[in-house]
Design an enzyme around this catalytic site. Structure first.
Site, PDB file in Angstrom:
ATOM      1  NE  ARG A   1      -9.663   8.034  -2.141  1.00 49.82           N
ATOM      2  CZ  ARG A   1     -10.937   8.015  -1.759  1.00 49.82           C
ATOM      3  NH1 ARG A   1     -11.799   8.861  -2.266  1.00 49.82           N
ATOM      4  NH2 ARG A   1     -11.340   7.132  -0.857  1.00 49.82           N
TER       5      ARG A   1
ATOM      6  CE  LYS B   1      -4.078   2.071   2.173  1.00 47.44           C
ATOM      7  NZ  LYS B   1      -3.814   3.431   1.768  1.00 47.44           N
TER       8      LYS B   1
HETATM    9  P1  ATP Z   1      -6.415   6.146   3.010  1.00 44.80           P
HETATM   10  O1  ATP Z   1      -7.079   7.320   3.671  1.00 44.80           O
HETATM   11  O2  ATP Z   1      -6.097   5.039   3.927  1.00 44.80           O
HETATM   12  O3  ATP Z   1      -5.331   6.500   2.058  1.00 44.80           O
HETATM   13  P2  ATP Z   1      -8.553   6.167   1.267  1.00 44.80           P
HETATM   14  O4  ATP Z   1      -9.736   6.469   2.116  1.00 44.80           O
HETATM   15  O5  ATP Z   1      -7.940   7.234   0.452  1.00 44.80           O
HETATM   16  O6  ATP Z   1      -7.466   5.483   2.161  1.00 44.80           O
HETATM   17  P3  ATP Z   1      -9.084   3.512   0.807  1.00 44.80           P
HETATM   18  O7  ATP Z   1      -9.889   2.839  -0.201  1.00 44.80           O
HETATM   19  O8  ATP Z   1      -9.575   3.443   2.186  1.00 44.80           O
HETATM   20  O9  ATP Z   1      -8.920   4.992   0.324  1.00 44.80           O
HETATM   21  O10 ATP Z   1      -7.594   2.960   0.759  1.00 44.80           O
HETATM   22  C1  ATP Z   1      -7.112   2.604  -0.456  1.00 44.80           C
HETATM   23  C2  ATP Z   1      -6.226   3.670  -1.040  1.00 44.80           C
HETATM   24  O11 ATP Z   1      -4.885   3.276  -0.934  1.00 44.80           O
HETATM   25  C3  ATP Z   1      -6.486   3.783  -2.497  1.00 44.80           C
HETATM   26  O12 ATP Z   1      -7.415   4.798  -2.762  1.00 44.80           O
HETATM   27  C4  ATP Z   1      -5.138   4.060  -3.117  1.00 44.80           C
HETATM   28  O13 ATP Z   1      -4.936   5.453  -3.245  1.00 44.80           O
HETATM   29  C5  ATP Z   1      -4.145   3.572  -2.115  1.00 44.80           C
HETATM   30  N1  ATP Z   1      -3.395   2.375  -2.532  1.00 44.80           N
HETATM   31  C6  ATP Z   1      -2.067   2.196  -2.393  1.00 44.80           C
HETATM   32  N2  ATP Z   1      -1.672   1.006  -2.809  1.00 44.80           N
HETATM   33  C7  ATP Z   1      -2.767   0.360  -3.250  1.00 44.80           C
HETATM   34  C8  ATP Z   1      -3.014  -0.931  -3.789  1.00 44.80           C
HETATM   35  N3  ATP Z   1      -2.034  -1.818  -3.932  1.00 44.80           N
HETATM   36  N4  ATP Z   1      -4.284  -1.245  -4.119  1.00 44.80           N
HETATM   37  C9  ATP Z   1      -5.271  -0.372  -3.951  1.00 44.80           C
HETATM   38  N5  ATP Z   1      -5.117   0.857  -3.443  1.00 44.80           N
HETATM   39  C10 ATP Z   1      -3.876   1.230  -3.084  1.00 44.80           C
END
Ligand code: ATP
Length: 586
Positions: free
Chosen positions: A267, A247
């Site tokens: 995003r 991640k």
């Molecule tokens: P966070 O606040 O934890 O960054 P978020 O709320 O933006 O998360 P989530 O869906 O909860 O979004 O967490 C996934 C996010 O992590 C994705 O939106 C992406 O930007 C990031 N990411 C990094 N590596 C990966 C991966 N291998 N697969 C999917 N998403 C990934």
């Protein structure tokens, strides 16, 4: 529309907001319903088009002056008094001496088309041309019409009509059944274009909406992850086996590659092609038409170390991107493929999509930018822990764990994907992204700025923002200054119709800005509204000792903020760690 704007601006009831919108949609001729849908959200096109109306405030002041027959200084004086240029315009126009002879009627089409021309006029001298277009409208407008024309052009309609409110209203207006929102929402998840959906609904009905297909250059809403706190929990959720991936702490990018070009979407599905010309170039060698997703991360080219998310800020600029490209190199780590040569691949299982993705990435002409994200198949919690340790060592914020059999569910946050992050000592295991909805004036050193901000979590069920904490720490002087400036545009006279709280505030805002906070724990609270009654009757949930982390999440819309369901599950997780049983576990 002006009547509706007046009514919508004057209500603090979410239900009333939907009712007004339903009434408006029912009255709207189908030929222009797409335009009306964009206009009520303060837009001209879907967000992903990335076209802005782009008029300087001083130009609008000049337009108002010339249409009302007053001088610029007079308009500025009224503006100072009202604090809103639209209101100032209406006031100035009230005392206008005479209306223009032979005026053209003020139809929605005329207003939309004029705005459209304003937006499409660019280049040297464009401000003068824009000014003429706006004046042409103001000359024929009544004071009330002029109020909303100016608010729109300034980007300050502030009705706060969310995408979900539009979907609910479309379902109600055209089928009489809110349950049909699901169909509309699925179409929205793969097209991100409410105007097109409204028009399909009004002209061809629900079946046409249902068959809306994925299309190149129309972004797909991203699939999201739930959070877990241990590798065991992750594997429990995945029926014992899963794919685990790095991640990375960068920016999520959806890449659309067609025959004649490449576009990148953020995003929140805004066009960000201009930020990463290096990624665009690297994608050029792929023969196929594809939609892929990945995380773009800043990198130290000497050490190959990943750098924190903040480094990408250098790429967010209109000028000098070439130079930033040299100084702040990035790599693009792909983790998914959603479309290939005319066909959606979202219904394939994750394990098959990963194979396809590998093939595509392997076909890219060798370069330093495009990569496949690190991944492994796992069956044991220890394997996840080991993978996690290597991820952290390489500068990641944790790992993503994905169910091998899961399809790509656009716009959904489910346990098919979970995120496991590095632990934060003695604090909640994760940060939260909350929406600023109100503020208290600062005192002492903070006089003239805000002393504390009221933050809310999102409740998707009723499309409301429910307060969860008041934050006053973690801000530098520069932050305080910036928030004061940025929030000015979102001030409203009363609590917003979509905000729920028991707290009294000095200032209220339209829910727009999302910031990241960390807290020591979650407690039940009599004054905050988040997850009200879910844990204890008459109580909500609130954060204790919240602190701003310094991250402004402008890659998130307010509806992408941490949800109340997430708060509830974090609260339960906390009890579990402390060995307390929750009610539903007996
Ligand atoms: P966070 O606040 O934890 O960054 P978020 O709320 O933006 O998360 P989530 O869906 O909860 O979004 O967490 C996934 C996010 O992590 C994705 O939106 C992406 O930007 C990031 N990411 C990094 N590596 C990966 C991966 N291998 N697969 C999917 N998403 C990934």
């Amino acid at each position: 529309m002006v009547e509706m704007f007046q009514k919508m601006g004057g209500t603090s009831s979410r239900i009333a907001l939907t009712e007004y919108l339903v009434a408006l949609l029912k009255q709207t001729p189908p030929e222009i319903i797409d335009k009306v849908t964009y206009l009520i959200q303060g837009k001209l096109y879907p967000d992903y088009e990335g076209i802005e109306i782009g008029v300087a405030e001083k130009m609008i002041v000049r337009a108002i002056a010339s249409s009302s027959g007053k001088d610029g200084a007079e308009i500025e004086r009224i503006y100072q008094k009202t604090g809103d240029l639209g209101d100032a315009c209406a006031e100035a126009m009230k005392s206008k001496n005479q209306s223009t002879l032979f005026s053209e009627p003020m139809t929605v089409e005329r207003v939309y088309n004029t705005f459209d021309r304003v937006a499409r006029t660019t280049g040297p001298g464009s401000q003068e041309i824009k000014l003429r277009f706006i004046s042409s409208l103001l000359n024929d407008a009544t004071p009330e019409q002029s109020r909303y024309i100016v608010k729109f052009v300034m980007g300050q309609l502030r009705l706060g009509i969310a995408d979900y409110t539009v979907l609910d209203s479309l379902a109600l207006a055209f089928t009489g059944d809110k349950g049909n929102r699901k169909v509309l929402e699925s179409a929205y998840n793969v097209s991100s274009d409410l105007g097109t959906i409204a028009k399909l609904m009004a002209t061809k009905g629900l079946r046409a909406v249902r068959s809306l297909k994925v299309k190149l250059f129309r972004p797909i809403r991203p699939m999201l992850a739930e959070r877990v706190t241990t590798a065991e929990e992750a594997l429990d959720r995945m029926e014992g086996k899963a794919g685990v991936e790095y991640k990375l702490d960068g920016e999520r990018v959806q890449v659309h590659k067609g025959k004649n070009g490449v576009e990148l979407f953020s995003r929140r599905l805004e066009k960000i092609t201009g930020h990463y010309p290096d990624v665009v170039k690297a994608m050029g060698s792929i023969r196929s038409e594809v939609i892929m997703e990945g995380e773009v991360v800043a990198i130290n080219p000497e050490t190959e170390e990943y750098l924190p998310f903040q480094e990408l800020m250098h790429r967010r600029r209109k000028h000098g991107v070439e130079e930033a490209m040299e100084n702040y190199p990035v790599v693009m780590n792909f983790f998914d493929v959603l479309y290939l040569d005319g066909k959606s691949k979202m219904q394939l299982q994750y394990s098959d999509r990963r194979k396809l993705l590998k093939k595509i990435v392997d076909s890219v002409k060798k370069n330093d930018i495009v990569r496949l994200i690190n991944q492994a198949a796992v069956k044991e919690p220890q394997e996840i822990d080991r993978f996690m340790a290597s991820a952290i060592e390489n500068g990641c914020e944790g790992v993503m764990i994905k169910q091998l059999t899961s399809t790509y569910r656009a716009g959904a946050r489910e346990y098919a994907w979970v995120k496991l992050k590095r632990e934060y000592r003695s604090e909640l295991a994760d940060t939260l992204d909350l929406v600023i909805v109100g503020a208290l004036h600062g005192r002492g050193r903070r006089a003239g700025k805000y002393g504390a901000l009221l933050l809310a979590a999102y409740s998707p069920k009723d499309d409301m923002f429910q307060s969860a904490t008041k934050v006053g720490t973690g801000f530098t002087d520069a932050h305080l200054e910036k928030f004061y400036e940025d929030l000015r545009r979102h001030i409203i006279a009363q609590r917003h119709a979509r905000v729920e709280t028991g707290m009294a505030m000095d200032v209220w805002f339209e829910p727009r800005l999302v910031i990241e906070v960390i807290a020591s724990e979650i407690t039940v609270s009599p004054s905050h509204a988040a997850a009200k009654n879910a844990i204890k009757l008459g109580f909500g949930l609130a954060l204790r000792f919240p602190k701003f982390t310094g991250k402004i999440r402008d890659d998130k819309k307010p509806e992408d903020a941490t949800t109340v369901e997430e708060l509830i599950s974090m609260y339960r997780g906390q009890l579990k760690t402390a060995g307390v049983k929750t009610a539903d576990e007996g």
